[in-house]
Design a protein around this motif. Sequence first.
Motif, PDB file in Angstrom:
ATOM      1  N   SER A 133     -14.835   0.253 -10.334  1.00 17.79           N
ATOM      2  CA  SER A 133     -13.865  -0.617 -10.981  1.00 17.79           C
ATOM      3  C   SER A 133     -13.326   0.065 -12.238  1.00 17.79           C
ATOM      4  N   GLY A 134     -12.033   0.131 -12.302  1.00 18.35           N
ATOM      5  CA  GLY A 134     -11.410   0.762 -13.464  1.00 18.35           C
ATOM      6  C   GLY A 134     -11.166   2.242 -13.311  1.00 18.35           C
ATOM      7  N   GLY A 143     -20.109   0.094  -4.344  1.00 20.28           N
ATOM      8  CA  GLY A 143     -19.083   1.064  -4.735  1.00 20.28           C
ATOM      9  C   GLY A 143     -17.953   0.435  -5.510  1.00 20.28           C
ATOM     10  N   GLN A 144     -17.589  -0.800  -5.153  1.00 19.77           N
ATOM     11  CA  GLN A 144     -16.527  -1.485  -5.896  1.00 19.77           C
ATOM     12  C   GLN A 144     -16.936  -1.728  -7.343  1.00 19.77           C
ATOM     13  N   GLY A 168      -7.227  -8.793  -6.723  1.00 16.96           N
ATOM     14  CA  GLY A 168      -6.045  -8.008  -6.379  1.00 16.96           C
ATOM     15  C   GLY A 168      -6.376  -6.590  -5.954  1.00 16.96           C
ATOM     16  N   VAL A 169      -7.468  -6.418  -5.204  1.00 19.61           N
ATOM     17  CA  VAL A 169      -7.938  -5.093  -4.813  1.00 19.61           C
ATOM     18  C   VAL A 169      -7.807  -4.908  -3.306  1.00 19.61           C
ATOM     19  N   VAL A 170      -7.253  -3.756  -2.906  1.00 20.98           N
ATOM     20  CA  VAL A 170      -7.236  -3.350  -1.495  1.00 20.98           C
ATOM     21  C   VAL A 170      -7.797  -1.927  -1.444  1.00 20.98           C
ATOM     22  N   SER A 171      -8.930  -1.746  -0.755  1.00 13.47           N
ATOM     23  CA  SER A 171      -9.572  -0.437  -0.680  1.00 13.47           C
ATOM     24  C   SER A 171      -9.740  -0.017   0.766  1.00 13.47           C
ATOM     25  N   GLN A 208     -17.389   6.257   2.363  1.00 12.80           N
ATOM     26  CA  GLN A 208     -16.730   7.007   1.300  1.00 12.80           C
ATOM     27  C   GLN A 208     -15.369   6.371   1.020  1.00 12.80           C
ATOM     28  N   LEU A 209     -15.092   6.129  -0.250  1.00 14.86           N
ATOM     29  CA  LEU A 209     -13.833   5.517  -0.650  1.00 14.86           C
ATOM     30  C   LEU A 209     -12.696   6.511  -0.467  1.00 14.86           C
TER      31      LEU A 209
END
Length: 493
Positions: A483-484, A478-479, A428-431, A439-440
């Motif tokens: 995370s969290g 990076g994920q 359920g992740v969208v980045s 770079q996030l």
Amino acid sequence: MGDQKESLRKITHTLAVKNEEISNFICTLKQSLENLEANSNRVQDDLQSEFGSLHAALDEMKENMLTRIKQERASRTYELQNQLSACSKALESSEELLELANQTLCSSETDGFTQAAKDIKDSVTMAPAFRLSLKAKASDNMSHLMVDFSQEREMLQGLKFLPVPATPEIQVSECQVCDNTVTIVWTLPEPDNKIEHYILEHRRTNHEGPPRIREDYPWMVVEGIRETEHTLTGLRFDTRFMTFRVRACNKAVAGEFSEPVTLETHAFTFKLDSSSAHQNLKVDDLSVEWDSSGGKVQEIRKEKNRTNSPLHSPARSALMSPKRAPTARPGRDRFTAESYTVLADTMIDAGQQYWEVKLDKESKAFAVGIALRSLGRFDQLGKSSASWCIHLNNWLQQSLTAKHNNKARTLDCPIPNTIGVYVNYDEGVVSFYNAKTKQLMHTFRTKFQQPVIPAFMVWNGSFSVVTGLQVPSAVQSGQRKNSGTSSSNASLT
């Protein structure tokens, strides 16, 4: 009865696959026979040509050496004949003087004897016979022009076909597919220091297994490889597999190709669904441009040609990652009003996917993200619970925000030229990332209840999409680290 039918279907499928394999192999054999005939004629012609060149070189050398002998003989003959002529004349003159001297000695007259003796003496002093060299000016020995081709004859008798390099073997376990690059590693049966380089060929394909005679894509060639490995970079994986083969080359010839190796090139590939696009968006393949004049004529034609069948609805074709399947969406039409949106034609229902969008930063407004199939035709990206996006606003004041369910968070980061979108459906992740620096920029966390689809919006601007990309290693790393700690839906204000 049902079990028997299912069993028969499996047998039928197995037979069909085997028949296709045999048919493909028959085509391969036929092609090999044609190639054998052509290659045999070619090497035979080459052999005739090489021996013809060799004969021509030998004939030319023979003529040159015969000419040298003839020239040497002519030169020496000239010298010796001139010397012979001079000696003959001197001998004739000397014989006349000798006869005159004998006559004078035998004469009984005494009055003129003294003068005659003096004249003979003077003549002998000046006689050519006494000025001649009695050594031959040229030798009759021609041994310096003799030949012995025994070594050359042995060399000619040792003529044979060129040594062909051994066939390499691709080491599948050492090959790597990562970050849209492929590294191919191969070895030789035994070391060969006469190999100058290798030729690597690769071809895209959607078929696993041996190469087929009739493929949709041609072989691409990489020449001049000096090592026993090579990395292809900057690839776009728009097919399921890539096939590779390699051969070694020495100074003269190239060896046989290795057994082809097919590697899976998993990546997320989609197209833009022009039937979903707002009429003011001009969709060209993977590029979109704002068109204020709008497509009204095309919209009228679409209405006339539309049927009630779900297969012909303007519905965005859902793709069960990664296969496409038409999906009915009752009551849906292209986006309209102020929802300047276009969707992709491929759904995401599992796994991790990644794509990039190159945007025109001068666009008045732009958004990229994902949406549910239930996104309404009037819904703007980020303003309902059915979409998540990054939104760029250049109207009056520039801002970059993350939007979902009509909530927004201002992002404090530079606006990149290209945005990378990462989706982990299962988590359920969208980045969103700066595609160049990785770079996030922002992460949404949710729980998807249905498949999602890439979504895009532009007003008074343009953008283009890059697909066929694998999830970059830097993004995956990076994920795991973030995370969290990333932003969530609840944090949007």
